[in-house]
Design a protein around this motif. Structure first.
Motif, short mmCIF file in Angstrom:
data_model
loop_
_atom_site.label_atom_id
_atom_site.label_comp_id
_atom_site.label_asym_id
_atom_site.label_seq_id
_atom_site.Cartn_x
_atom_site.Cartn_y
_atom_site.Cartn_z
N ARG A 98 0.84 -1.19 0.00
CA ARG A 98 0.00 0.00 0.00
C ARG A 98 0.88 1.24 0.00
NH1 ARG A 98 -0.87 3.73 3.06
NH2 ARG A 98 -2.75 4.91 3.36
N THR A 99 0.52 2.23 -0.84
CA THR A 99 1.14 3.55 -0.80
C THR A 99 0.01 4.57 -0.61
OG1 THR A 99 0.97 3.97 -3.19
CG2 THR A 99 2.94 2.80 -2.42
N ASP A 100 0.36 5.84 -0.56
CA ASP A 100 -0.67 6.87 -0.39
C ASP A 100 -1.60 6.98 -1.59
OD1 ASP A 100 0.32 7.53 2.07
OD2 ASP A 100 1.54 9.20 1.35
N ARG A 101 -1.12 6.59 -2.76
CA ARG A 101 -1.90 6.78 -3.98
C ARG A 101 -2.46 5.51 -4.57
NH1 ARG A 101 -0.35 11.24 -7.78
NH2 ARG A 101 -2.41 11.88 -7.15
N SER A 102 -1.96 4.32 -4.16
CA SER A 102 -2.43 3.09 -4.76
C SER A 102 -2.07 1.88 -3.89
CB SER A 102 -1.82 2.92 -6.15
OG SER A 102 -0.43 2.71 -6.05
N VAL A 103 -2.57 0.72 -4.33
CA VAL A 103 -2.20 -0.55 -3.74
C VAL A 103 -1.68 -1.42 -4.88
CG1 VAL A 103 -2.98 -2.60 -2.50
CG2 VAL A 103 -3.95 -0.35 -1.92
N LEU A 104 -0.40 -1.77 -4.82
CA LEU A 104 0.24 -2.55 -5.87
C LEU A 104 0.31 -4.01 -5.43
CD1 LEU A 104 1.67 -2.55 -8.62
CD2 LEU A 104 3.79 -2.03 -7.41
N CYS A 105 -0.25 -4.90 -6.26
CA CYS A 105 -0.26 -6.33 -5.96
C CYS A 105 0.69 -7.04 -6.91
CB CYS A 105 -1.66 -6.91 -6.14
SG CYS A 105 -2.88 -6.19 -5.03
N CYS A 106 1.50 -7.93 -6.36
CA CYS A 106 2.39 -8.77 -7.15
C CYS A 106 1.86 -10.19 -7.07
CB CYS A 106 3.81 -8.71 -6.58
SG CYS A 106 4.95 -9.85 -7.39
N LEU A 107 1.35 -10.69 -8.19
CA LEU A 107 0.81 -12.04 -8.25
C LEU A 107 1.89 -12.95 -8.82
CD1 LEU A 107 -2.60 -11.10 -9.94
CD2 LEU A 107 -2.07 -11.16 -7.50
N ARG A 108 2.46 -13.81 -7.99
CA ARG A 108 3.52 -14.73 -8.43
C ARG A 108 2.91 -15.83 -9.27
NH1 ARG A 108 8.74 -13.99 -8.71
NH2 ARG A 108 8.84 -13.21 -6.61
N LYS A 109 3.36 -15.97 -10.52
CA LYS A 109 2.81 -16.97 -11.44
C LYS A 109 3.15 -18.38 -10.95
CE LYS A 109 3.16 -14.22 -15.66
NZ LYS A 109 3.80 -14.14 -16.98
N ALA A 110 2.20 -19.30 -11.07
CA ALA A 110 2.46 -20.71 -10.76
C ALA A 110 3.37 -21.30 -11.83
CB ALA A 110 1.15 -21.49 -10.67
N GLU A 111 3.24 -20.83 -13.05
CA GLU A 111 4.04 -21.31 -14.18
C GLU A 111 4.83 -20.13 -14.74
OE1 GLU A 111 3.21 -23.64 -18.39
OE2 GLU A 111 1.67 -23.67 -16.83
N ALA A 112 6.05 -19.95 -14.23
CA ALA A 112 6.89 -18.83 -14.66
C ALA A 112 7.29 -18.99 -16.13
CB ALA A 112 8.14 -18.76 -13.79
N GLY A 113 7.43 -17.87 -16.82
CA GLY A 113 7.86 -17.89 -18.21
C GLY A 113 6.72 -17.98 -19.20
N LYS A 114 5.50 -18.09 -18.74
CA LYS A 114 4.35 -18.14 -19.63
C LYS A 114 3.67 -16.77 -19.60
CE LYS A 114 0.09 -20.62 -20.55
NZ LYS A 114 -0.88 -21.60 -20.06
N SER A 115 3.56 -16.15 -20.77
CA SER A 115 2.98 -14.81 -20.80
C SER A 115 1.46 -14.86 -20.67
CB SER A 115 3.36 -14.09 -22.10
OG SER A 115 2.78 -14.73 -23.21
N TRP A 116 0.91 -13.81 -20.11
CA TRP A 116 -0.54 -13.67 -19.96
C TRP A 116 -0.99 -12.60 -20.95
CZ3 TRP A 116 -2.59 -13.70 -14.26
CH2 TRP A 116 -2.15 -14.87 -13.61
N PRO A 117 -1.81 -12.93 -21.94
CA PRO A 117 -2.28 -11.92 -22.87
C PRO A 117 -3.33 -10.99 -22.25
CG PRO A 117 -3.26 -14.05 -23.38
CD PRO A 117 -2.26 -14.28 -22.29
N ARG A 118 -3.91 -11.41 -21.14
CA ARG A 118 -4.87 -10.59 -20.39
C ARG A 118 -4.83 -11.01 -18.93
NH1 ARG A 118 -7.41 -14.23 -23.43
NH2 ARG A 118 -8.74 -15.74 -22.37
#
Length: 186
Positions: free
Chosen positions: A68-88
């Motif tokens: 959390r910051t004063d202007r936003s909440v940044l979430c880092c979602l760790r991929k179960a399968e690294a190296g696979k791109s997400w188109p959405r």
């Protein structure tokens, strides 16, 4: 209750979602394998926000975090399968009016080497603050660059194409002078 506006971007090992909520309180983020839930109260009017996101791919709930910051909440979602791109971000292809791509942070990481991505592998407090603040600097710099470029182009267009200052191109002036007589056509 309404959904919070968010921007997202993809990296090799993680997906980042930045919820744009100023002065947030009571922030709650729940991570599951295939979805996550976000809720908070924001602003001086205590607006309640809630987002439930069915994700495109699976994540590691224990490796996922938020900051959390004063202007936003940044979430880092760790991929179960690294190296696979997400188109959405979402499982469904439908457009969510509260969600957009964060083009300031988007990067075509499939062509990058692993060495270049070492800074994105750790979701520490320092790296999160650096990531978030650098996007603001890049954004401001980009805006200034666009404004200066537009002003320069406008100035060049107003000068006209053939209006060179006196003496700017002496060779050009002497070789293409209007004072010389044109040869007769044969």
């Amino acid at each position: 209750m309404q959904p919070a506006t968010a921007k997202w971007y993809d990296r090799r090992d993680s997906v980042f979602v930045d919820f744009c909520v100023e002065d947030s309180k009571d922030v709650q983020v729940k991570f599951d394998k295939s979805k996550f839930e976000f809720s908070c109260v924001s602003g001086t009017d205590n607006m309640k926000h809630q987002n439930t996101v069915d994700l495109f791919g699976e994540i590691d709930p224990k490796g996922s975090k938020h900051r959390r910051t004063d202007r936003s909440v940044l979430c880092c979602l760790r991929k179960a399968e690294a190296g696979k791109s997400w188109p959405r971000l979402t499982k469904d292809k439908t457009k969510n009016n509260w969600l957009s791509v964060d083009f300031n942070n988007w990067k075509d990481w499939e062509d990058d080497s692993d060495e270049d991505l070492s800074s994105f592998d750790k979701f520490s407090e320092v790296s999160m603050l650096n990531l978030h603040s650098s996007s603001v600097r890049i954004s401001s710099f980009t805006v200034v660059l666009i404004v200066v470029s537009c002003a320069f182009l406008q100035m060049m267009n107003s000068m006209g194409g053939d209006d060179l200052p006196d003496g700017a191109d002496e060779e050009h002036d002497s070789a293409d002078s209007d004072d010389e007589k044109m040869p007769d056509l044969e």
